[in-house]
Structures are given as C-alpha cells and as structure tokens.
Write a protein that holds these residues in place. Structure first.
Motif, PDB file in Angstrom:
ATOM      1  N   TYR A 159     -16.567  -4.712 -20.160  1.00  0.00           N
ATOM      2  CA  TYR A 159     -16.911  -4.341 -18.787  1.00  0.00           C
ATOM      3  C   TYR A 159     -18.365  -3.886 -18.671  1.00  0.00           C
ATOM      4  CZ  TYR A 159     -16.244   0.545 -20.249  1.00  0.00           C
ATOM      5  OH  TYR A 159     -16.349   1.764 -20.866  1.00  0.00           O
ATOM      6  N   ARG A 178     -20.229  -6.965 -18.031  1.00  0.00           N
ATOM      7  CA  ARG A 178     -19.942  -7.445 -16.671  1.00  0.00           C
ATOM      8  C   ARG A 178     -20.779  -6.684 -15.643  1.00  0.00           C
ATOM      9  NH1 ARG A 178     -17.180 -11.968 -18.154  1.00  0.00           N
ATOM     10  NH2 ARG A 178     -15.658 -11.389 -19.714  1.00  0.00           N
ATOM     11  N   GLY A 201     -13.065  -6.248 -15.980  1.00  0.00           N
ATOM     12  CA  GLY A 201     -14.264  -7.061 -15.825  1.00  0.00           C
ATOM     13  C   GLY A 201     -14.532  -7.440 -14.381  1.00  0.00           C
ATOM     14  N   ALA A 250     -15.797  -4.290 -12.602  1.00  0.00           N
ATOM     15  CA  ALA A 250     -17.160  -3.917 -12.999  1.00  0.00           C
ATOM     16  C   ALA A 250     -18.187  -4.872 -12.394  1.00  0.00           C
ATOM     17  CB  ALA A 250     -17.280  -3.917 -14.517  1.00  0.00           C
TER      18      ALA A 250
END
Length: 363
Positions: free
Chosen positions: A138, A141, A171, A174
């Motif tokens: 994340y 991301r 993900g 984020a």
C-alpha cells in the motif's frame, strides 16, 4: 476475562514458547530450499520477482544451498500435494508465495514439524515451524496514486483487482486516497479479474476500463497484459506491478511498484544455516527495501515526479503513514481522526472502501 481463561492463556503461551524454542533450527552445512509459485516464473510480475529472490539465495550461499521450485500451482488441494512432495523430497525450508496457500501451508506443516514453512501474505501461524511474511504494498500504491491523480485528464482512474482480500482492498484505498489528495475531482473504478495471472482476463479488464473513459490504470494482477492493452490507446498510462515491466516505458508504463523479496529470502535461509531460525511475522515496506518504486519516466512532468517522491521519501523516513486521518469509511462513518494512523490490525483485516469510492467489495 475470567480466571480460567487467564490460566488457559498462560498455559497456552508457555506451550507455544517451549515449542518455539524447540523449533529453532540447528546449524546446518547445507540446506534444501523449496519455492511454490502461483504463476509462471516468466509472468514478468509477482512470480518473476519471487524467483529473482530464489536466484539471489543461490548466489549468496553457493553450494551450501540447493533450491527447487514448482510454478503455476493452483491454490487449494494441489498446493497441499506439492508441499507434501517437497517435504518428502528433503526440503528443509519451503516458501509458499501466495495468499491462497495459507491453509495448505499450515496443514502440511503439522505433518512435518522438522521442516520450516514460510507463507507470503498470510496471517496464520498455527505451528511453531510456520512463519509469515508480507510487504507493505500500500505504500507503493500511495506513490503511484499520487502520480495517477496528477496525470489523469479524464479524472477517471481504473484499478484491476485480483481477489477481494485485504491486501488488494488496501491498495485500492491507498491509491484513491492519494489521487484524491492531489486531484479532488478524481474517481476510481474497480474491475475484479478473480485471478492472479491470466493475461486474457487482465487484458479484458483493462479494455473495459478504457471503454469507460479511464486514462490511468493500476493493477493488482501479475502479468504485463494491462500495460499491453493500455499501449493500444494513446493517452492511457499505467504502472508496472510487482516487477518493473520496463519494456513498456516510458509510456504507458510511467513507473512501477517492485516487490524486492531477495533480502528476506537470503536472511531467512541464512538463519536456517546458522541455527537461528525461529517463527516470526515480517511486514516491511519502502523503508525496509521490500517495496521499491521503479524509475519515474520522462513521460511524467517534473512537478508530478517531485510530488510523488515527496510522498515516497516521507514514507521511507517514517514521518508519514499513507493511512492518516481524517478518513471515513465508504458509508460515511468515522474511521481515523485527524492525525491518527491506521493500526496494522485494521489494515490486515481491511474489508471496506474509504469514503468516495463507488461500488461494493464482492463477498
């Protein structure tokens, strides 16, 4: 909590502690290391990077290690069969490299207490010879979401999800949060491919998003197919996933999230060799080097690159967490207050979108 529960917990903790000590490896002159892959090593993404880690182990330890691997192993009963064969074949440690191998890993570990098992992206450690490891994808991301939000002209970002598990939902959230920070008008559309690796399905998902007017595509699947599809439509950009996918640079691939497993694999095999291996749970990110951002190409304006690297550097320094409040859940209910950061328990069990994302997470 009553006294009986406390006593049971204490007894359980003591048993696990003793078992954990018993599970410590004895120093070895040579070890056999197994890897179980969900896709082919030539996928150009997830499995390719895990195999690069395997090769790093061979380079680091030379004739002190023997490595074996099985690629394209379906998640489920086939995984249990492959793991059993590897254990019977003399593997001292086996790395299982996909979320869906979690139950198979623990089931086989129970039958082979002298073999070490390491499961990637899972959370179950039911036996003292099982470890888990993950990467904070994340964080990457967040960096790519920043680029996406600043570069989209249609204000429509697309995201190809593999399976609706916490890692993928993390993900999506984020990427959206950070795209929204730099572009309040941005929206995100999610298409679920229900596969980790299927180039045809991944290409179809990318095509469907482009037909909806999306001009930036992020993917949480393992092949280069989304980038190949993006390349067919001028003005559409995307990102390498798990591997650099530099063959598609400078555009449509404008940057990438690179999973760097080599340091972890070298460390854990080294610990088995020197007798210090023990069950653990590892979750590193940009700061630890397990998540890297690939080269941001010249197709990205200088001010966009600067903003993305600002996010990257703050995460690396530990001065910024990608999930920092104020943040609400999709239904408008409060999640994180101003300045509050998400605890790992929230992230590892994430089953909700943040406020602003349309659509539902499949059950």
């Amino acid at each position: 909590m009553d006294r009986r529960t406390l006593l049971a917990g204490a007894a359980s903790g003591l048993a696990l502690s003793l078992a954990g000590r018993a599970a410590l490896a004895q120093a070895k002159d040579k070890v056999k290391v197994g890897f179980v892959y969900v896709g082919p090593i030539g996928d150009g993404g997830w499995t390719f990077q895990h195999n690069e880690g395997r090769l790093a182990v061979e380079k680091e330890f030379g004739d002190r290690v023997e490595t074996v691997y099985q690629e394209s192993v379906p998640e489920g009963s086939d995984a249990e069969r492959v793991l059993t064969q590897m254990a019977l074949g003399g593997c001292d440690i086996i790395f299982t490299t996909s979320f869906g191998y979690m139950d198979a890993t623990n089931n086989v570990a129970a039958k082979f207490p002298n073999v070490k098992f390491e499961h990637c992206t899972g959370f179950k450690r039911e036996h003292p010879n099982v470890s888990t490891y993950n990467a904070r994808f994340y964080e990457g991301r967040a960096v790519c979401g920043t680029i996406a939000g600043m570069m989209t002209k249609s204000n429509k970002i697309g995201y190809i999800g593999s399976y609706p598990i916490p890692e993928v939902v993390m993900g999506i959230n984020a990427a959206y949060i950070h795209a929204k920070k730099v572009n309040p008008d941005v929206t995100i559309s999610v298409v679920w491919a229900y596969t980790w690796f299927d180039p045809a399905k991944e290409a179809d998902a990318a095509k469907a998003l482009i037909e909806q007017g999306v001009d930036v595509i992020l993917a949480h699947t393992d092949s280069t197919a989304p980038l190949a599809e993006a390349a067919k439509t001028p003005g559409v950009i995307g990102f390498g996933q798990a591997s650099d996918m530099a063959a598609y640079a400078p555009s449509p691939r404008v940057s990438s999230i690179i999973d760097n497993w080599a340091p972890y694999y070298v460390k854990r095999v080294g610990m088995l060799l020197d007798g210090t291996w023990q069950s653990t749970d590892a979750w590193e990110g940009i700061a630890g080097g397990e998540v890297k951002i690939g080269e941001i190409t010249d197709a990205v304006p200088a001010e966009v690159k600067a903003k993305a690297m600002e996010v990257h550097d703050a995460i690396a320094a530990g001065t910024y967490h990608p999930f920092t409040g104020p943040l609400n859940k999709q239904d408008g209910s409060a999640w994180l207050a101003e300045g509050q950061t998400a605890p790992d328990s929230d992230l590892l069990g994430m089953n909700f979108y943040v406020e602003g994302i349309q659509g539902e997470i499949p059950k």
